[in-house]
Design a protein around this motif. Structure first.
Motif, mmCIF file in Angstrom:
data_model
loop_
_atom_site.group_PDB
_atom_site.id
_atom_site.type_symbol
_atom_site.label_atom_id
_atom_site.label_comp_id
_atom_site.label_asym_id
_atom_site.label_seq_id
_atom_site.Cartn_x
_atom_site.Cartn_y
_atom_site.Cartn_z
ATOM 1 N N VAL A 125 0.616 -1.231 0.076
ATOM 2 C CA VAL A 125 -0.075 0.034 -0.093
ATOM 3 C C VAL A 125 0.875 1.201 -0.019
ATOM 4 C CG1 VAL A 125 -1.687 1.377 1.166
ATOM 5 C CG2 VAL A 125 -1.977 -1.060 1.011
ATOM 6 N N ALA A 126 1.879 1.150 0.784
ATOM 7 C CA ALA A 126 2.855 2.269 0.869
ATOM 8 C C ALA A 126 3.607 2.651 -0.594
ATOM 9 C CB ALA A 126 4.083 2.265 1.750
ATOM 10 N N GLU A 127 3.678 1.619 -1.395
ATOM 11 C CA GLU A 127 4.090 1.882 -2.678
ATOM 12 C C GLU A 127 3.119 1.963 -3.689
ATOM 13 O OE1 GLU A 127 6.410 -2.071 -3.334
ATOM 14 O OE2 GLU A 127 7.612 -1.966 -1.433
ATOM 15 N N GLY A 128 1.900 2.185 -3.440
ATOM 16 C CA GLY A 128 1.006 2.515 -4.170
ATOM 17 C C GLY A 128 -0.021 1.581 -4.696
ATOM 18 N N CYS A 129 0.148 0.233 -4.162
ATOM 19 C CA CYS A 129 -0.896 -0.519 -4.365
ATOM 20 C C CYS A 129 -2.023 -0.436 -3.541
ATOM 21 C CB CYS A 129 -0.402 -2.165 -4.834
ATOM 22 S SG CYS A 129 0.986 -2.191 -5.932
ATOM 23 N N THR A 130 -3.010 0.242 -3.512
ATOM 24 C CA THR A 130 -3.862 0.832 -2.509
ATOM 25 C C THR A 130 -5.496 0.047 -2.642
ATOM 26 O OG1 THR A 130 -4.589 2.764 -3.663
ATOM 27 C CG2 THR A 130 -2.637 3.042 -2.261
ATOM 28 N N SER A 131 -5.374 -0.900 -3.480
ATOM 29 C CA SER A 131 -6.716 -1.622 -3.609
ATOM 30 C C SER A 131 -6.521 -2.879 -3.837
ATOM 31 C CB SER A 131 -7.569 -1.045 -4.797
ATOM 32 O OG SER A 131 -6.578 -1.033 -6.002
ATOM 33 N N PHE A 132 -7.576 -3.756 -3.157
ATOM 34 C CA PHE A 132 -7.409 -5.000 -3.200
ATOM 35 C C PHE A 132 -8.909 -5.850 -3.944
ATOM 36 C CE2 PHE A 132 -6.151 -4.235 1.613
ATOM 37 C CZ PHE A 132 -4.828 -3.526 1.207
ATOM 38 N N LYS A 133 -8.795 -6.999 -4.442
ATOM 39 C CA LYS A 133 -9.707 -7.530 -4.771
ATOM 40 C C LYS A 133 -9.616 -8.980 -3.964
ATOM 41 C CE LYS A 133 -12.532 -9.323 -8.557
ATOM 42 N NZ LYS A 133 -12.627 -9.881 -9.787
ATOM 43 N N ILE A 134 -10.789 -9.289 -3.594
ATOM 44 C CA ILE A 134 -11.033 -10.822 -2.899
ATOM 45 C C ILE A 134 -12.228 -11.441 -3.501
ATOM 46 C CG2 ILE A 134 -9.901 -10.123 -0.723
ATOM 47 C CD1 ILE A 134 -12.943 -9.561 0.260
ATOM 48 N N TYR A 135 -12.349 -12.583 -3.519
ATOM 49 C CA TYR A 135 -13.176 -13.509 -3.918
ATOM 50 C C TYR A 135 -14.065 -14.387 -2.982
ATOM 51 C CZ TYR A 135 -10.981 -12.786 -8.616
ATOM 52 O OH TYR A 135 -10.817 -12.037 -9.874
ATOM 53 N N LEU A 136 -15.375 -14.476 -3.173
ATOM 54 C CA LEU A 136 -16.141 -15.426 -2.279
ATOM 55 C C LEU A 136 -16.411 -16.875 -3.207
ATOM 56 C CD1 LEU A 136 -18.894 -12.902 -0.955
ATOM 57 C CD2 LEU A 136 -16.381 -13.386 -0.087
ATOM 58 N N THR A 137 -15.799 -16.959 -4.213
ATOM 59 C CA THR A 137 -15.848 -18.371 -4.894
ATOM 60 C C THR A 137 -14.676 -18.451 -5.868
ATOM 61 O OG1 THR A 137 -17.089 -19.662 -6.548
ATOM 62 C CG2 THR A 137 -16.920 -17.224 -7.206
ATOM 63 N N TYR A 138 -14.354 -19.684 -6.391
ATOM 64 C CA TYR A 138 -13.273 -19.862 -7.349
ATOM 65 C C TYR A 138 -12.044 -20.521 -6.162
ATOM 66 C CZ TYR A 138 -14.117 -17.079 -11.493
ATOM 67 O OH TYR A 138 -14.497 -16.584 -12.806
ATOM 68 N N GLU A 139 -11.939 -21.842 -6.581
ATOM 69 C CA GLU A 139 -10.821 -22.566 -5.920
ATOM 70 C C GLU A 139 -9.575 -22.099 -6.170
ATOM 71 O OE1 GLU A 139 -11.024 -25.197 -3.726
ATOM 72 O OE2 GLU A 139 -13.267 -25.189 -3.942
ATOM 73 N N GLY A 140 -8.953 -21.880 -4.901
ATOM 74 C CA GLY A 140 -7.428 -21.224 -4.871
ATOM 75 C C GLY A 140 -7.591 -19.984 -4.662
ATOM 76 N N LEU A 141 -8.566 -19.255 -4.600
ATOM 77 C CA LEU A 141 -8.628 -18.037 -4.571
ATOM 78 C C LEU A 141 -9.986 -17.288 -3.444
ATOM 79 C CD1 LEU A 141 -8.722 -16.240 -8.072
ATOM 80 C CD2 LEU A 141 -6.993 -16.106 -6.557
ATOM 81 N N LYS A 142 -10.818 -18.226 -3.377
ATOM 82 C CA LYS A 142 -11.922 -17.820 -2.339
ATOM 83 C C LYS A 142 -11.555 -17.741 -0.900
ATOM 84 C CE LYS A 142 -13.658 -22.559 -1.779
ATOM 85 N NZ LYS A 142 -14.700 -23.774 -1.889
ATOM 86 N N LEU A 143 -11.976 -16.767 -0.305
ATOM 87 C CA LEU A 143 -11.890 -16.614 1.291
ATOM 88 C C LEU A 143 -13.082 -16.947 1.990
ATOM 89 C CD1 LEU A 143 -9.965 -13.216 1.137
ATOM 90 C CD2 LEU A 143 -9.127 -15.528 0.480
#
Length: 480
Positions: free
Chosen positions: A151-169
């Motif tokens: 975030v301090a380097e300028g990556c100030t947004s995240f995407k999260i998933y509620l589905t997809y194997e390997g990605l879902k949280l």
């Protein structure tokens, strides 16, 4: 609506167009000095180069805040576009800024994913770009070390998933990510589909040998989008942090977002061309051609489209992005004529057609004003992701990122005319009215009357500002 300028010769003057300023359209010239807008006034003196725009519309260069390019292989396949072809296609469609995704899968380092993405983009991008972080494994190291540093380097947004194997949280992991976003002043985007609904329905369709393409849409039910949208909003409300619902496709999800806004919650949302211009019928074909329209969430029954439009009109949906996810049709149908819907890669191309589709159906059909169009496609995403007014606005001091449109130009979309590396477009044969005829990126004319004058590697990484004020105190529910 004239704006003052400092003394000195202009490197570029865009002359005589209808310029869409943050306060509305004005018949003025745009003076560019170096990489920035230096003057906005009628009758500017000649520049070193003049670009005629009489009878044309001058819009801020589009900001596409949801697109995929040069992602690491997914299930053994890679997206068709790298940063070269992807950003070239974007600029030919009037877009001057893209924010694609650095994707972390389970067991991977988020830092390593971002470092790899920098390498992929640095020598190839034609236009400026930022990165969203896809958080697929929110370990303690990721949450406490990697995310704050990124975030301090300028990556100030995240995407999260509620589905997809390997990605879902799961919900616990979602709460942890939202908590970090709160303390860092970052934006969280969520892919809001109910994973259990998808898995339960898919298993039963396959058991009943219902494998045709139409079952892709049925296995991703609208009610699952509604529930997941409500759940994501509820978790963000508990933590008291902003949230953006990605690629809204279903009327029920729009209603949940509208209800949240009515309660005063900082909830934002985007939609995409496939939810206005494609329907579930486009997937339900006797051959595999419908695979061109397979994405997630899928195109819905056409009865949802009026509610998507209403969400755009009333501000429930603030952002119109492409969700460009370019798989070759040959890869989509590689499993043969009887390939089940579960083996069709999800995603469709659209980075070059995003703006013309909305301009034609929105502005040219009197559904949207020019100002509303500019807000949906440039200003709002720039604001929400920490780039405004550097990007997304025609204003003094802003980057000279502009697109000149011929509002009357009628174009029949064909894949042959587009500049992506994908072997199809789902909008083949569709006629649109209004097309970007020139694109200017940081003062450089990179596209003009069908001529590409850009080079790979001229695009720069954009360190995004924090879109929200960090909150270092405990969420109120914990402080009580």
């Amino acid at each position: 609506m004239a704006h003052a300028s400092s003394e000195g010769e202009f490197d570029l003057v865009i002359r005589g167009g209808t310029v869409v300023l943050p306060e509305g359209p004005a018949e003025i010239d745009v003076g560019v000095r170096g990489e920035h807008i230096a003057a906005l006034a009628p009758g500017l003196p000649p520049g070193r180069k003049d670009v005629p725009a009489r009878g044309r519309i001058v819009l801020p260069g589009g900001v596409d805040s949801h697109c995929h390019m040069d992602q690491p292989p997914w299930e053994g396949r890679s997206t068709a576009d790298d940063f070269n072809s992807g950003t070239l296609s974007a600029l030919c469609g009037g877009t001057t800024t893209v924010i694609p995704f650095a994707m972390q899968m389970r067991g991977q380092s988020l830092r390593a994913a971002v470092d790899d993405y920098h390498e992929r983009a640095r020598s190839k991008a034609h236009i400026d770009y930022g990165f969203h972080l896809i958080i697929g494994d929110p370990t303690e190291k990721v949450l406490k070390d990697e995310i704050p540093r990124l975030v301090a380097e300028g990556c100030t947004s995240f995407k999260i998933y509620l589905t997809y194997e390997g990605l879902k949280l799961d919900d616990y992991e979602v709460l942890n990510v939202l908590d970090v976003a709160r303390s860092e002043g970052a934006m969280v985007m969520v892919h809001a589909e109910n994973d259990a609904c998808i898995r339960w329905l898919t298993e039963r369709f396959l058991a009943a040998r219902k494998t045709q393409l139409r079952y892709h849409g049925l296995a991703h039910p609208e009610i699952g989008d509604r529930e997941a949208t409500f759940r994501a909003i509820s978790l963000a409300e508990l933590v008291e942090t902003p949230l953006l619902i990605s690629h809204v496709s279903a009327a029920g999800a729009v209603e949940e977002i509208r209800r949240a806004k009515a309660r005063g919650l900082p909830v934002y949302a985007e939609t995409c061309p496939q939810y206005l211009f494609l329907t579930s019928e486009d997937m339900d074909t006797p051959d595999l051609s419908g695979a061109m329209c397979v994405c997630t969430p899928p195109p819905r029954h056409r009865s949802n489209q009026p509610e998507i439009w209403r969400g755009i009109f009333d501000g429930t949906l603030e952002v119109f992005s492409s969700d460009h996810s370019p798989w070759n049709y040959a890869d989509k149908i590689a499993g043969g004529p009887d390939v089940p819907f579960t083996r069709i890669p999800n995603g469709i191309p659209g980075i070059e057609t995003r703006l013309p589709l909305l301009y034609s159906a929105g502005v040219n059909m009197d559904r949207l004003s020019l100002l509303k169009f500019a807000e949906l496609t440039a200003a709002n995403p720039a604001r929400l992701f920490g780039l405004y007014p550097r990007k997304g606005a025609i204003a003094l001091g802003s980057d000279a990122d502009l697109a000149i449109w011929d509002p009357a130009r009628e174009v029949t979309i064909t894949n042959a005319m587009l500049h992506h590396a994908t072997d199809h477009t789902p909008y083949e044969g569709r006629v649109v009215r209004g097309w970007p005829v020139a694109t200017i990126s940081r003062g450089d004319v990179v596209w003009n009357d069908g001529q590409i004058t850009s080079m790979p590697g001229r695009g720069r990484f954009l360190a995004c500002n924090r879109p929200f004020t960090p909150k270092q105190d405990l969420p109120p529910v914990l402080a009580s």
